[in-house]
Motif scaffolding. Structure first.
Motif, mmCIF file in Angstrom:
data_model
loop_
_atom_site.group_PDB
_atom_site.id
_atom_site.type_symbol
_atom_site.label_atom_id
_atom_site.label_comp_id
_atom_site.label_asym_id
_atom_site.label_seq_id
_atom_site.Cartn_x
_atom_site.Cartn_y
_atom_site.Cartn_z
ATOM 1 N N ILE B 111 0.863 -1.190 0.000
ATOM 2 C CA ILE B 111 0.000 0.000 0.000
ATOM 3 C C ILE B 111 0.897 1.237 0.000
ATOM 4 N N GLU B 112 0.424 2.283 -0.648
ATOM 5 C CA GLU B 112 1.226 3.509 -0.709
ATOM 6 C C GLU B 112 0.321 4.737 -0.727
ATOM 7 N N SER B 113 0.830 5.830 -0.181
ATOM 8 C CA SER B 113 0.002 7.036 -0.078
ATOM 9 C C SER B 113 0.264 8.019 -1.210
ATOM 10 N N HIS B 114 -0.718 8.800 -1.525
ATOM 11 C CA HIS B 114 -0.565 9.947 -2.422
ATOM 12 C C HIS B 114 -1.415 11.084 -1.877
ATOM 13 N N ASN B 115 -1.165 11.407 -0.602
ATOM 14 C CA ASN B 115 -2.040 12.334 0.114
ATOM 15 C C ASN B 115 -1.920 13.771 -0.373
ATOM 16 N N HIS B 116 -0.712 14.282 -0.383
ATOM 17 C CA HIS B 116 -0.561 15.692 -0.734
ATOM 18 C C HIS B 116 -0.908 15.984 -2.183
ATOM 19 N N PRO B 117 -0.462 15.153 -3.118
ATOM 20 C CA PRO B 117 -0.896 15.414 -4.498
ATOM 21 C C PRO B 117 -2.423 15.420 -4.627
ATOM 22 N N SER B 118 -3.101 14.540 -3.873
ATOM 23 C CA SER B 118 -4.560 14.476 -3.970
ATOM 24 C C SER B 118 -5.224 15.694 -3.334
ATOM 25 N N ALA B 119 -4.549 16.304 -2.365
ATOM 26 C CA ALA B 119 -5.114 17.504 -1.744
ATOM 27 C C ALA B 119 -5.104 18.652 -2.740
ATOM 28 N N VAL B 120 -4.058 18.713 -3.532
ATOM 29 C CA VAL B 120 -3.883 19.840 -4.441
ATOM 30 C C VAL B 120 -4.627 19.625 -5.755
ATOM 31 N N GLU B 121 -4.591 18.413 -6.263
ATOM 32 C CA GLU B 121 -5.268 18.094 -7.534
ATOM 33 C C GLU B 121 -5.869 16.699 -7.373
ATOM 34 N N PRO B 122 -7.091 16.630 -6.838
ATOM 35 C CA PRO B 122 -7.644 15.337 -6.404
ATOM 36 C C PRO B 122 -7.635 14.249 -7.484
ATOM 37 N N PHE B 123 -8.068 14.599 -8.691
ATOM 38 C CA PHE B 123 -8.191 13.571 -9.725
ATOM 39 C C PHE B 123 -6.824 13.001 -10.113
ATOM 40 N N GLU B 124 -5.916 13.879 -10.511
ATOM 41 C CA GLU B 124 -4.609 13.408 -10.966
ATOM 42 C C GLU B 124 -3.792 12.845 -9.800
ATOM 43 N N GLY B 125 -3.929 13.462 -8.646
ATOM 44 C CA GLY B 125 -3.187 12.996 -7.477
ATOM 45 C C GLY B 125 -3.549 11.559 -7.143
ATOM 46 N N ALA B 126 -4.841 11.280 -7.110
ATOM 47 C CA ALA B 126 -5.281 9.926 -6.784
ATOM 48 C C ALA B 126 -4.950 8.958 -7.913
ATOM 49 N N ALA B 127 -5.163 9.399 -9.154
ATOM 50 C CA ALA B 127 -4.904 8.521 -10.300
ATOM 51 C C ALA B 127 -3.438 8.083 -10.316
ATOM 52 N N THR B 128 -2.533 9.032 -10.134
ATOM 53 C CA THR B 128 -1.118 8.671 -10.211
ATOM 54 C C THR B 128 -0.702 7.860 -8.987
ATOM 55 N N GLY B 129 -1.415 8.018 -7.891
ATOM 56 C CA GLY B 129 -1.161 7.155 -6.736
ATOM 57 C C GLY B 129 -1.431 5.703 -7.085
ATOM 58 N N VAL B 130 -2.518 5.473 -7.782
ATOM 59 C CA VAL B 130 -2.841 4.114 -8.214
ATOM 60 C C VAL B 130 -1.784 3.614 -9.196
#
Lengths: 88, 775, 236
Positions: B111-130
């Motif tokens: 499992i890995e986090s992408h918290n800060h990118p998702s705070a700033v740009e939710p769609f791309e932040g979460a997508a790139t986390g996946v």
């Protein structure tokens, strides 16, 4: 259009007039809810920016139309138009 | 140690600046860390090198503030008798851990986090986390077979929170759906503490044969180093250091630090890499370029391979012109991999990538020695011992002190509430079911393709997800659950850590699975604040104690710190995910009642605690008390008992008590397709018991089973013989009514299950409805 | 019977289709790469679900230019049976082998759920007698909103080309009874006039095993097989 060097062409693809446009409808609703009163309709399409260089062939316009019709738009649901932005 | 050569000026004059203390500070490097750099290099670093140190020594890459804590985790099982479950690749060794599942097969997950990118740009932040976590898994040689996620948002009443929630879910859906990997589960909590700093933790699990395990190590001097996948741009510059500081108002202006994902590119990359790794002897080492991109992948592979590596930046595919060495080395453009290929077999690699219309560029080679050397336009722009960036980076034990608020919250007792009014007892169930944290998450998972690969046995919505694995001509089933109640961790970090683990284990037991291994995502605030560090220290100690008790090894994970908003740190959130195995499909059990007339059996005794409960939050507006008590031995006995009943075919459904407590758990069991009801009559209730604690308290170690009428006496007797309190609590009804009464008490509560279901099903869709768009 | 499953680079239901056809007796399948120019000895062609080329321009827009699509078009013109599932349906519409187009879901979101389909009388293979009145089959798509102009719709109706409709009800109190994408006339699947090219948004390959939401995909796959065996497109 005798020559072009680093020319930019914008292709505009829009939903056909009578085709349902869910994204446009969503935009219209959002704008209305933000108090934008005079809105009659919103349609959402896309802009494809092409950068070209070199000599245009004689059939340049025809080939642009062909690629717009066959690839960049789907004539069943979309219209297209294209224009040259600038010659640099 | 050789003293590093003095380097010639960088071809980009902008990079030839003096390294001032301000510049060092701007890179998030402490003065004592800079002294270490000077000492080890024997000269002033170049700006490119300073950038390299800043990302590699950031918390995100180095775990410098958490590493000493993580050492408490068991890295492997101490019992050797089970037929499977041996850890083949341990935590920290590679991109993800690998665990044996028998007959030469293994699973690999993380499992890995992408918290800060998702705070700033939710769609791309979460997508790139996946995207990032998928790469971590296929890098190991595994084919990804499922995704889950663990999400935390602020209160849904806030428009900004709804915007972030909508974007994150759509981003996860976009990436996973396009990849064709089912997103089969997850957990979503809403609490004001996460406002402005959502948590977006993504998990991927893959399957591989033992002989397919690949290492991220550069070895064999002269072996070529290939760069494959997307070209490098200026996006995501310094993302790892971005993840390693607090979000601020300016973070909005930090948007370039957020990468944009291209799942189609990743699909091509995944297929090409899997095809390439299947060729025996072709790949020497492989690593994805995630956080800190080319920097991290080159120095880590070199360090692991006890070798040096030399990279020529001119050969790196670039999608922007004029990029300098600093930018290329620190770019976090997505969908890129570094592959070390067996010398002489370059064309085989090139052909495979050409089939998938991808570039494979040789950008360097494995060298003698121990250094990472980077060249650009004929000049050496960085020359650093690889291990100095990885294993020999700084490690700290931060100062820790118990947060002041704990005295106050611990002093709380339920007596302060007074006696619960009958209306409160009646209304609380609907209110709890409509709480977004408890309500149906169908709005979320209907956006995820949770059925692709046609192997999803238990879809999202039950205690754990179960997916069929095709292992040659055999089949096995993997179960996966995520858990962590940040509220408990806030009130009692140690116990909260234990509960995260035991609840996850209980969820697996309820599906019939035997646990294999755990991966964790530690989400905390700024570790330089002693009170924050205390919560991390204590939560990790709790997790570690629970893992050792269950003999479940921790095979990897991620640490995300600096999760703060203007009110301070988010609730301590050590997200836990445990994977388990089920060999016989007949043993896969869901939480849904199926047969009218079945008996409901409660194992573990009546709940009697209110601390930290959702009820306390929603009905009394309090986040107080102590986290529920937990008894590890009792939990283990309970889980084994539940699994035994499932295996012997006596449990029709199994569901554990969690957020919302006992009555919420019963209601959730009735929300299956059959539209059933339940009549509950609770016997032997302590005459002085608080009914709100009994109905809505969140005591741990409780499971409800449905059993055939004829089996119920035997199960009760067996449970008691095993030392588990057990009571027959009622019957499943054909009509959708739920009623509860207690022997010797006058209160009689009754609900329409259809009404309850409406509360539960509609809460999130209604909050998220957009005007004019059909839902 | 030899079945070819076409693999575009972004296909992701290709393996599912392969296994589902293997589950239905007598249908060993073979993968055919999109860069191939020939279908070989295939007697049935399946275009599986996925995101053929990322589908950033329009779903299926680029896939139709793949070398194999020339062969698929020729195969269909000669009466060969072609089934497009989800993205495969989108590709067939883009390629002009089926009428109409598939646009963004009305809800503007991806939808993955199991829906009830009403079987329509669409010829000798797809009809209620063969398939039953209702089928429960999963859908999973972001652009499955079938669109065709009034004239085209009249023609589909008149010629019995509508295979399935979503069993949508006005209020959709039961979530199985929803139209997941807002398609015109609740259309979920169609065939061409000749009766040899079939396209559907729902995924029959996700409804074949005991643990799937249903096994209603099996009769659908069998109907396609039967169509192929009988030379459906020839002389209809």
């Amino acid at each position: 259009m005798s020559f072009f060097l680093n020319v930019k062409i914008n292709v505009f693809v829009t939903p056909k007039k009578n085709v349902l446009d869910p994204q446009g409808a969503a935009i219209a609703h959002a704008m209305t809810s933000l108090g934008f009163k005079d809105l009659k309709n919103a349609r959402m399409g896309k802009v494809i920016e092409l950068e070209l260089e070199g000599e245009p062939g004689e059939d340049f316009e025809a080939s642009m139309d062909r690629v717009c019709r066959d690839l960049l738009s789907n004539p069943v649901i979309e219209d297209y138009r294209w224009s040259i932005e600038d010659a640099g | 140690m050789t003293v590093s050569q003095k380097l010639s000026p960088n071809p980009d004059p902008l990079l030839n600046v003096r390294i001032t203390p301000e510049l060092v500070n701007k890179h998030g490097i402490l003065p004592e860390e800079y002294e270490k750099i000077l000492g080890e290099l024997g000269r002033e670093p170049t700006l490119t090198e300073l950038g390299i140190f800043s990302v590699m020594w950031s918390e995100h890459c180095s775990y410098k503030n958490s590493r000493p804590l993580l050492k408490q985790f068991p890295a492997e099982k101490y019992r050797t008798d089970p037929p499977y479950g041996k850890v083949l690749v341990k935590a920290g060794e590679e991109n993800a851990g690998v665990i044996d599942i028998g007959e030469g097969w293994a699973i690999c997950f993380k499992i890995e986090s992408h918290n800060h990118p998702s705070a700033v740009e939710p769609f791309e932040g979460a997508a790139t986390g996946v995207g990032g976590i998928i790469r971590d898994i296929f890098t190991m040689g595994a084919r990804p077979v499922l995704l889950t996620n663990s999400l935390r948002f602020g209160d849904l009443g806030s428009k900004t929170v709804r915007h972030i929630f909508r974007g994150v879910v759509a981003g996860i859906a976009h990436y996973g759906n396009c990849m064709g990997i089912p997103t089969v589960g997850g957990d979503v909590y809403f609490d004001p503490s996460y406002e402005g700093n959502p948590l977006v933790n993504a998990l991927c699990l893959g399957v591989l044969r033992h002989d397919q395990i690949k290492r991220g190590a550069a070895s064999g001097v002269g072996n070529p180093v290939f760069y494959v996948g997307a070209s490098t741009g200026r996006d995501g510059l310094g993302g790892a250091s971005f993840a390693s500081r607090e979000l601020s108002e300016e973070s909005q202006a930090d948007r370039p630090a957020v990468q944009k994902g291209d799942p189609f590119m990743e699909k091509l990359l995944m297929e090409a890499c899997i095809e390439m790794m299947a060729v025996p002897g072709l790949v020497v080492g492989i690593q994805d370029m995630g956080a800190a991109g080319l920097t991290c992948s080159s120095c880590e592979t070199a360090a692991r391979g006890n070798a040096g590596i030399e990279i020529e930046l001119d050969r790196v595919p670039q999608r922007e012109t004029g990029m300098n060495s600093y930018e290329i080395m620190l770019s976090e453009s997505q969908e890129r991999m570094l592959v070390i290929v067996q010398k002489g077999r370059e064309t085989e690699v090139e052909e495979i990538f050409a089939k998938w219309d991808l570039h494979a560029e040789q950008v360097g080679e494995v060298t003698e020695g121990d250094r990472m050397v980077v060249k650009h336009r004929g000049v050496t722009v960085a020359d650093i011992p690889a291990k100095l960036l990885t294993d020999e980076g700084p490690v700290y034990r931060r100062e820790s002190s118990e947060p002041g608020y704990l005295k106050e919250t611990r002093a709380w007792t339920a007596d302060s509430l007074g006696d619960p009014a009958p209306e409160m007892l009646q209304d609380a169930l609907g209110r709890l079911l409509a709480m977004p944290t408890i309500a149906s998450k169908r709005w979320v998972y209907r956006q995820y393709d949770h059925m692709v690969m046609a192997g999803t046995v238990l879809a999202p919505g039950s205690d754990a997800a179960v997916v069929r694995l095709r292992l040659g001509d055999k089949e096995k089933y993997v179960a996966i659950a995520n858990d962590c109640n940040g509220r408990y961790c806030y009130l009692n970090p140690y116990r909260g850590g234990i509960i995260a683990m035991v609840e996850c284990m209980r969820n697996l037991a309820c599906t019939g699975a035997v646990p294999l291994a755990m991966t964790d995502n530690l989400n905390f605030g700024n570790p330089y604040k002693p009170e924050v560090f205390y919560t991390m220290e204590e939560s990790v100690r709790g997790l570690a104690d629970a893992c050792r008790a269950f003999d479940v090894p921790v095979v990897g994970g991620n640490v995300s710190l600096y999760n703060e908003n203007r009110n301070g740190a988010v609730d301590p959130t050590p997200v836990v995910s445990v994977a388990g195995l089920i060999e016989d499909p007949a043993h896969i059990t869901s939480q849904f009642c199926r047969n009218p007339g079945d008996r409901l059996v409660l194992l573990g005794g009546y709940p009697d605690e209110l601390g930290g409960s959702a009820y306390l939050g929603i009905c009394h507006g309090q986040k107080a008390g102590d986290a529920p008590g937990v008894d590890l031995d009792g939990e283990m006995t309970l889980h084994d008992f539940v699994r035994k009943q499932i295996r012997e075919g006596r449990a029709g459904a199994a569901h554990d008590l969690a957020e919302g407590g006992f009555l919420v758990a019963v209601a959730e069991m009735l929300f299956g397709e059959e539209k059933l009801g339940a009549e509950l009559l609770l016997k032997d209730v302590d005459p002085n018991a608080r009914l709100d604690a009994l109905f809505y308290g969140e005591s741990q170690g409780r499971v409800i089973l449905t059993v055939a009428h004829a089996d119920s006496d035997r199960i009760l007797a067996d449970a008691r013989a095993a030392g588990i309190p057990a009571s027959a609590i009622g019957t499943v009804l054909a009509e959708p009514v739920m009623a509860v009464s207690c022997e010797g008490r006058t209160e009689k509560l009754r609900w329409s299950v259809n009404d309850l279901r409406d509360f539960w099903e509609n809460a999130i869709p209604e909050a998220m409805r957009l005007p004019g768009i059909p839902s | 019977m030899k079945t070819a499953v076409i693999q575009f680079p972004g296909s992701n239901c290709d393996q599912d289709a392969f296994h589902a056809f293997a589950t239905v007796p007598g249908l060993p399948a073979r993968m055919v790469w999109h860069k191939d120019e020939s279908l070989g000895d295939a007697e049935l062609v399946v275009l599986p679900g996925g995101f053929s080329f990322g589908d950033y321009l329009r779903c299926g827009a680029i896939a139709r230019f793949s070398p194999i699509m020339r062969a698929v078009t020729g195969f269909a013109e000669n009466g060969g049976v072609v089934l497009g599932i989800c993205n495969g349906f989108q590709v067939l519409c883009e390629a002009g082998l089926l009428p109409g187009a598939l646009i963004r879901n009305e809800c503007l979101e991806f939808r993955c759920t199991t829906v009830e389909l009403r079987v329509e009388e669409a010829g000798p293979f797809f009809n209620r007698e063969k398939l039953g009145e209702r089928l429960m089959i999963p859908v999973a798509h972001g652009e499955g909103n079938y669109l065709i102009d009034g004239e085209g719709l009249d023609s589909l109706r008149k010629n019995g080309q509508i295979l399935f409709r979503y069993a949508a009800r006005g209020s959709a109190a039961d979530r199985r009874l929803e139209n997941p994408n807002g398609s015109v006339d609740n259309i979920a699947g169609i065939r061409n006039r000749r009766g040899n090219v079939f396209g559907m948004m729902p995924h029959p390959e996700r409804a074949v095993e005991s643990f799937h939401p249903s096994r209603d995909g099996i009769p659908v796959l069998k109907a396609v097989l039967e169509a192929a065996k009988s030379g459906a497109g020839v002389g209809v």
